[in-house]
Design an enzyme around this catalytic site. Sequence first.
Site, PDB file in Angstrom:
ATOM      1  N   GLU A  84       0.840  -1.215   0.000  1.00 13.24           N
ATOM      2  CA  GLU A  84       0.000   0.000   0.000  1.00 13.24           C
ATOM      3  C   GLU A  84       0.872   1.261   0.000  1.00 13.24           C
ATOM      4  O   GLU A  84       1.739   1.428   0.862  1.00 13.24           O
ATOM      5  CB  GLU A  84      -0.934  -0.019   1.226  1.00 13.24           C
ATOM      6  CG  GLU A  84      -2.019   1.033   1.129  1.00 13.24           C
ATOM      7  CD  GLU A  84      -2.977   0.996   2.319  1.00 13.24           C
ATOM      8  OE1 GLU A  84      -3.286  -0.102   2.824  1.00 13.24           O
ATOM      9  OE2 GLU A  84      -3.406   2.093   2.734  1.00 13.24           O
ATOM     10  N   LYS A 279      -7.201  -1.375  11.369  1.00 15.50           N
ATOM     11  CA  LYS A 279      -6.609  -1.766  10.074  1.00 15.50           C
ATOM     12  C   LYS A 279      -5.366  -0.914   9.811  1.00 15.50           C
ATOM     13  O   LYS A 279      -4.335  -1.401   9.358  1.00 15.50           O
ATOM     14  CB  LYS A 279      -7.660  -1.579   8.972  1.00 15.50           C
ATOM     15  CG  LYS A 279      -7.243  -2.086   7.603  1.00 15.50           C
ATOM     16  CD  LYS A 279      -6.464  -1.079   6.788  1.00 15.50           C
ATOM     17  CE  LYS A 279      -6.146  -1.621   5.414  1.00 15.50           C
ATOM     18  NZ  LYS A 279      -5.248  -0.756   4.653  1.00 15.50           N
ATOM     19  N   ASP A 295       4.543 -14.587  11.304  1.00 16.54           N
ATOM     20  CA  ASP A 295       3.259 -15.065  10.796  1.00 16.54           C
ATOM     21  C   ASP A 295       2.208 -13.959  10.950  1.00 16.54           C
ATOM     22  O   ASP A 295       1.623 -13.786  12.014  1.00 16.54           O
ATOM     23  CB  ASP A 295       2.887 -16.322  11.615  1.00 16.54           C
ATOM     24  CG  ASP A 295       1.601 -16.958  11.158  1.00 16.54           C
ATOM     25  OD1 ASP A 295       0.807 -16.297  10.455  1.00 16.54           O
ATOM     26  OD2 ASP A 295       1.379 -18.129  11.521  1.00 16.54           O
ATOM     27  N   HIS A 392      -2.479  10.550   0.742  1.00 17.26           N
ATOM     28  CA  HIS A 392      -2.656   9.210   0.177  1.00 17.26           C
ATOM     29  C   HIS A 392      -2.608   9.267  -1.345  1.00 17.26           C
ATOM     30  O   HIS A 392      -1.917   8.479  -1.995  1.00 17.26           O
ATOM     31  CB  HIS A 392      -3.993   8.635   0.656  1.00 17.26           C
ATOM     32  CG  HIS A 392      -4.211   7.229   0.232  1.00 17.26           C
ATOM     33  ND1 HIS A 392      -3.576   6.177   0.846  1.00 17.26           N
ATOM     34  CD2 HIS A 392      -4.952   6.705  -0.772  1.00 17.26           C
ATOM     35  CE1 HIS A 392      -3.926   5.060   0.250  1.00 17.26           C
ATOM     36  NE2 HIS A 392      -4.760   5.358  -0.739  1.00 17.26           N
TER      37      HIS A 392
HETATM   38  C1  MEV Z   1      -5.647   3.008   5.179  1.00 21.93           C
HETATM   39  O1  MEV Z   1      -4.985   1.842   4.766  1.00 21.93           O
HETATM   40  C2  MEV Z   1      -5.669   3.085   6.676  1.00 21.93           C
HETATM   41  C3  MEV Z   1      -6.469   4.231   7.255  1.00 21.93           C
HETATM   42  O2  MEV Z   1      -7.815   4.182   6.769  1.00 21.93           O
HETATM   43  C4  MEV Z   1      -6.444   4.059   8.758  1.00 21.93           C
HETATM   44  C5  MEV Z   1      -7.366   4.995   9.521  1.00 21.93           C
HETATM   45  O3  MEV Z   1      -8.388   5.421   8.969  1.00 21.93           O
HETATM   46  O4  MEV Z   1      -7.046   5.235  10.687  1.00 21.93           O
HETATM   47  C6  MEV Z   1      -5.915   5.555   6.841  1.00 21.93           C
END
Ligand code: MEV
Length: 447
Positions: A84, A279, A295, A392
């Site tokens: 990513e 995530k 792992d 991003h």
């Molecule tokens: C993107 O991979 C992860 C985010 O969505 C985490 C978050 O929103 O805290 C930017």
Amino acid sequence: MPTIKGFSKLSKEAKIEWIVSNYLDGNEQAIEFLKSYWHNLPAVQKLHDEFIENTITNFYLPFGVAPNFKIDGKNYCIPMAIEESSVVAAAAKGANFWLERGGFQTTIIGTEKIGHVHFIWNGTNEKKLQKFFNDIKPLFYSQTSSITKNMKLRGGGILDIELVNKTIDEPGYYQLKATFDTCDSMGANFINSVLEEFSKVLRLEIENTDLLAEDEKELQIIMCILSNYTPNCIVRAEVSAKLEDLDEGDISGKEFAEKFCRAVRIAEIEPYRATTHNKGIMNGIDSVIIATGNDFRAVEACAHTYASKSGQYKSLTHAAIKDGYFHFWIEVPLALGTVGGLTGLHPMVKFALQMLGNPNAQELMKIAAVVGLSQNFSALRSLVTSGIQKGHMKMHLLNILNQLEATEAEKNEIVHYFKDKIVSHSAAVEIFCKIRGIEVPKIIAKS
Ligand code: MEV
């Protein structure tokens, strides 16, 4: 489409030929394509071939690094394997931010691993089973001594074994629950081998005991397996700073910290947000876990179970403002190893561990937790200020341009063009078409 028996017995070349002729219309170029990802040193390729069954080629992931992490006063340049675009950038940004504010502090809260022999016993007098278990308990240690000898020499081994009655959930269901210290190895093979031996002891001893009547000696072993949920194998990582040290641009440190804490609070109470929040944390943790040959499925499964331990899925990080200070921390279970598994085999893993100064398992736990915290800090910092898409999409721009097969010159021009503009997929396609002198497609297909 055809199926096949004995595929795993075919040579690598024969496997590829079978796939290409049956699933890729006999396209010979596909063979060359797959081979182009083979390592040019046959011995290295063979090593990769033998990691799993049916290897036909390699699957590349970028191996990046995030420098400037100060952890407990020591500086690290941390390896991260991830696809990513913005993850390494975000981790590194967080590292730089906290480098100027004292760095990250960590504590190992526990390193205990767990495994179970799950079995069914339909006797009615549980006290008798408990007495039988207490009597034979020393045998679980003595009969596994050949397996545990080396681990004991390294300072680990079996910590405890208990009999757990789970009949309230499932008729006749009991467990031998064993806890372990597996030192610098993740310990899965060690634990599973010990547990399988435990089950043999249990079966044999119940047959021969005088404590139980004949009809109480029936016992069915269901399975012996470690648990990837390790709530007592926990590391804490934290940062803190005076509120005024968080002042940035047009937002005061106090306002930023309050908004930040509110964002964390939302992830503590709202599972929809908690999932995305965690995530992001796992973006950082997984990339270190993969780069260091650990792992990541086990780490992921465990982290999410831990995040649900209260009965509701919640944020793994927490934040508070106290006495003029902003505090931000994570407590996360990480069952990691720096010996065994892929760690001594995979050339890139060996390199990653060397870069980290060949840490022991506890140090690696600290490093991974810090990267998770840093990742989350950067994500929340963007979310509560500029928004996430600005950074991003800047990172994603090169992916868009690569998909359009832009030349290096075109890429440079377009990256320069977006220096002071907001990147979007359609804006990138439009400027690309303009520079190429081609018509902008009516519907711009997204990746
Ligand atoms: C993107 O991979 C992860 C985010 O969505 C985490 C978050 O929103 O805290 C930017």
